[in-house]
Design an enzyme around this catalytic site. Structure first.
Site, PDB file in Angstrom:
ATOM      1  N   HIS A  26       7.644 -12.794  24.665  1.00  0.00           N
ATOM      2  CA  HIS A  26       7.537 -11.374  24.984  1.00  0.00           C
ATOM      3  C   HIS A  26       8.756 -10.931  25.791  1.00  0.00           C
ATOM      4  O   HIS A  26       8.749 -11.007  27.026  1.00  0.00           O
ATOM      5  CB  HIS A  26       6.267 -11.110  25.798  1.00  0.00           C
ATOM      6  CG  HIS A  26       4.996 -11.479  25.092  1.00  0.00           C
ATOM      7  ND1 HIS A  26       4.618 -12.785  24.901  1.00  0.00           N
ATOM      8  CD2 HIS A  26       4.025 -10.704  24.534  1.00  0.00           C
ATOM      9  CE1 HIS A  26       3.458 -12.807  24.254  1.00  0.00           C
ATOM     10  NE2 HIS A  26       3.089 -11.572  24.014  1.00  0.00           N
ATOM     11  N   HIS A 260       7.613  -5.907  22.367  1.00  0.00           N
ATOM     12  CA  HIS A 260       6.571  -6.369  23.288  1.00  0.00           C
ATOM     13  C   HIS A 260       6.300  -7.854  23.126  1.00  0.00           C
ATOM     14  O   HIS A 260       6.370  -8.617  24.091  1.00  0.00           O
ATOM     15  CB  HIS A 260       5.279  -5.582  23.074  1.00  0.00           C
ATOM     16  CG  HIS A 260       4.184  -5.967  24.029  1.00  0.00           C
ATOM     17  ND1 HIS A 260       3.463  -7.134  23.907  1.00  0.00           N
ATOM     18  CD2 HIS A 260       3.690  -5.341  25.122  1.00  0.00           C
ATOM     19  CE1 HIS A 260       2.568  -7.207  24.888  1.00  0.00           C
ATOM     20  NE2 HIS A 260       2.693  -6.126  25.626  1.00  0.00           N
ATOM     21  N   GLU A 411     -18.914  -9.820  39.957  1.00  0.00           N
ATOM     22  CA  GLU A 411     -18.913 -11.265  39.712  1.00  0.00           C
ATOM     23  C   GLU A 411     -17.560 -11.785  39.231  1.00  0.00           C
ATOM     24  O   GLU A 411     -17.087 -12.834  39.685  1.00  0.00           O
ATOM     25  CB  GLU A 411     -19.986 -11.638  38.684  1.00  0.00           C
ATOM     26  CG  GLU A 411     -21.415 -11.399  39.138  1.00  0.00           C
ATOM     27  CD  GLU A 411     -21.922 -10.014  38.771  1.00  0.00           C
ATOM     28  OE1 GLU A 411     -23.129  -9.772  38.905  1.00  0.00           O
ATOM     29  OE2 GLU A 411     -21.097  -9.164  38.345  1.00  0.00           O
ATOM     30  N   HIS A 473     -32.410 -12.243  32.236  1.00  0.00           N
ATOM     31  CA  HIS A 473     -32.025 -12.900  33.479  1.00  0.00           C
ATOM     32  C   HIS A 473     -32.242 -14.416  33.450  1.00  0.00           C
ATOM     33  O   HIS A 473     -31.893 -15.095  34.408  1.00  0.00           O
ATOM     34  CB  HIS A 473     -32.809 -12.308  34.657  1.00  0.00           C
ATOM     35  CG  HIS A 473     -32.283 -10.986  35.122  1.00  0.00           C
ATOM     36  ND1 HIS A 473     -32.073  -9.934  34.273  1.00  0.00           N
ATOM     37  CD2 HIS A 473     -31.919 -10.543  36.357  1.00  0.00           C
ATOM     38  CE1 HIS A 473     -31.613  -8.889  34.958  1.00  0.00           C
ATOM     39  NE2 HIS A 473     -31.501  -9.241  36.220  1.00  0.00           N
TER      40      HIS A 473
END
Length: 662
Positions: A26, A260, A411, A473
């Site tokens: 890149h 890129h 998280e 859960h």
């Protein structure tokens, strides 16, 4: 052409040449950010190429890690011992210049980056560590912890959700020594980002509580003024929005996605050299430009100056100085081994009928008193994860000297921030959430394993035993996923003793992360003699055995160990020769000698049953194709835990029936 331009063009030339030689890479980001890098590394960055691990160095993180030739060029030019042959070996097998920066491969690379946004979150963790250490060790007349964390990032880092999680927390904490540079070039792989990224980024970061500056990323004077401004702002992190041209200097490809993620091509490189006024051959850097970049003497002076400051600090505060050196070298206190072992022995003698999440909290209570470097946290679940203890002191904008971070419902950022704290050194970081929500953290967990760093994850509510919250859960496949992650140690203890051994192992382990998985429900303590207790740390051991050679082996973890024990009692009463193996950490067991593994699971005994309230398929490696696994083959249901365990076959009766069938 100015001196600064010549230096920046050296980065551009090395980057496009190395990428062209490897036919992969890149070039756009290194060429576009070269001017920013030149100002930062030549005028501001405090580092010593002769000692890349100098503890008070500034940290530099290339979050947009696909632009790796930028950092490799900088390390080569400034004197880190990264040779021109290393540059020529870009992206080749066993080179020091892999496709993305890899921690541990190349001196000067602070963290592994590539998955976008995580480097930015790592930088937040490093800044948190610096801020906390400064608050704990600095004195009014002695500032021995005094460095900045700088990070480069691109549009992709800002599009990834982790950037919101991490930067929101950074603003809340007021991390004044965190300075980020956004490569605002408006291009990603698919083209012009205006089609999918129109956020008002300066307003976004202002709303987070950051100091925001906008500059022309190709104007060195603006860049320098912005960095001075950022350093002067001590109560907020700074985002310097740098308007740049991707692939700067390439006549036909700059400003487009064509540069890129692909080499410029030989013809375009010739034209780029002419456009930049760079009249040198491939991989040729004139000696006078090397001399301008060389940071070895400057770095040596900077470290020597700090050493003198630390020597004065050591004279004034000898105990604090010794403690700082101990923590920054990841050394445990001299009393650690004796005290931790004594605690485990006491637990075995007086173990309680409690949930292992509570046993974990008891371990934190005990071990944190020995280890002031323990830095905990939870993703808004502290009352459920039980990660706080009597000495908990929350970190805040006003007081960074604490030992606990309230991460909020973040998280992914929590896990990546912990990685950054670990990489910085000075703390033993742990974070917590429900096991189910490790899914939000998964890629950062993988990165800690990839980097082989000490990062401790506490996961509670470990199975369908969670009960009424239901399958959204209730973890099923998560434990197996963690176990299958290379370098990750995954512990699922059955009682307080195994929980303490798991914590001790995770704290002592410096070559990789650990996931500690704890139950919501109370579990029975298990009896052990001295020999059995000594084997717990091996990850798998014989908990109960028959008088004669066993004819069947029951293998279990966590809450299911008690079921195996009760089945053992019934089968033994019926005249069967049964062995129970508790295997709290399969990863640790697999590292033991073949002799030890065979002593626990003798190859001649093929009649085996594994019992775990997690995905069944994982266990066939231990029971064989002729063995039996009592595990999950579907998601859970919403109901009380006892009903679910019965429904899915986690009962003593089912184990006994399967044993008799075998």
């Amino acid at each position: 052409m100015t001196t600064r331009q010549m230096q920046a063009n050296a980065i551009r030339a090395l980057s496009m040449d190395a990428i062209q030689k490897s036919n992969s890479g890149h070039p756009g980001a290194p060429m576009g950010m070269a001017d920013i890098a030149q100002v930062l590394w030549c005028d501001f960055l405090q580092h010593n190429p002769n000692n890349p691990d100098w503890i008070n160095r500034d940290r530099f993180v290339l979050s947009n890690g696909h632009g790796s030739m930028l950092i490799y060029s900088l390390l080569h030019l400034t004197g880190y011992g990264l040779s021109i042959n290393d540059i020529k070996s870009f992206r080749q097998l066993h080179s020091k210049t892999p496709g993305h920066p890899e921690y541990g491969y190349t001196a000067g690379v602070e963290t592994t980056t590539g998955p976008l946004g995580q480097g930015l979150a790592n930088a937040v963790g490093m800044a948190i560590a610096e801020n906390g250490l400064a608050a704990q060790f600095n004195k009014p007349d002695h500032h021995i912890v005094d460095h900045f964390t700088y990070t480069f990032l691109g549009d992709g880092c800002l599009m990834e959700g982790i950037s919101h999680e991490a930067c929101s927390l950074a603003g809340t904490l007021g991390l004044g020594k965190l300075i980020a540079f956004w490569d605002n070039n408006g291009i990603s792989i698919d083209g012009d980002v205006e089609g999918w990224f129109t956020d008002d980024t300066p307003a976004r970061f202002t709303a987070y509580g950051w100091h925001v500056i906008e500059v022309d990323g190709h104007n060195p004077e603006q860049i320098k003024a912005a960095i001075l401004d950022a350093q002067a702002e001590t109560t907020k992190p700074t985002m310097i929005c740098c308007k740049t041209i991707i692939g700067f200097g390439s006549p036909n490809k700059q400003g487009t996605h064509d540069c890129h993620g692909a080499p410029l091509g030989d013809d375009e490189i010739i034209k780029t050299r002419a456009a930049l006024g760079w009249h040198y051959e491939s991989f040729e850097i004139p000696e006078d430009i090397y001399a301008l970049w060389d940071a070895t003497q400057k770095g040596q002076r900077a470290e020597q100056s700090w050493n003198e400051k630390f020597s004065a600090y050591e004279s004034a505060y000898p105990e604090l100085a010794a403690e700082y050196k101990r923590r920054m070298t990841n050394q445990l206190p001299a009393v650690w081994e004796e005290k931790s072992n004594t605690y485990i022995e006491k637990l075995q003698a007086n173990s309680a009928h409690i949930a292992t999440r509570k046993a974990s909290q008891n371990c934190i209570e005990e071990f944190a008193k020995i280890l002031p470097e323990m830095l905990g946290g939870s993703a808004d679940l502290a009352p459920s994860n039980l990660t706080m203890w009597s000495g908990t002191k929350a970190i805040s904008r006003e007081d960074a000297s604490g030992n606990y971070l309230h991460y909020g419902v973040r998280e992914f950022a929590m896990t990546a921030i912990i990685n950054g704290i670990s990489l910085h050194k000075g703390f033993v970081p742990y974070g917590a959430t429900f096991l189910m929500f490790m899914e939000y953290s998964r890629n950062a967990l993988r990165m800690s394993a990839l980097m082989k760093i000490r990062a401790i994850q506490v996961f509670t509510h470990d199975s369908i035993g969670l009960g009424e919250d239901g399958p959204t859960h209730q973890p099923v496949e998560q434990i197996a996923s963690l176990r299958l992650t290379p370098n990750m140690n995954t512990w699922r203890p059955c009682d307080s003793v195994e929980s303490a051994v798991a914590w001790k192992s995770a704290i002592e382990r410096l070559d990789g992360p650990s996931s500690l998985i704890f139950s919501r429900q109370n579990l029975q303590p298990q009896p052990r003699n001295a020999g059995t207790l000594a084997n717990v740390s091996k990850g798998g051991y014989v908990l109960l055995d028959s008088e004669n050679a066993p004819e069947i082996i029951l293998i279990a973890t966590g809450s299911e160990v008690q079921l195996a024990v009760e089945a053992y009692q019934q089968l033994t009463a019926a005249g069967k020769a049964v062995r129970v193996v508790s295997m709290p950490c399969t990863d640790q067991f697999d590292k033991q000698s073949r002799e030890y593994q065979d002593s626990v699971l003798p190859p001649a005994i093929s009649k085996r049953i594994a019992i775990e309230a997690g995905i069944a398929d994982y266990w066939y490696k231990y029971v064989g194709l002729n063995g039996k696994v009592i595990g999950m083959t579907s998601f859970g249901e919403s109901a009380p835990a006892d009903q679910l365990f019965k429904m899915f076959g986690f009962t003593v009766e089912n184990i006994v029936t399967n044993a008799n069938n075998l």
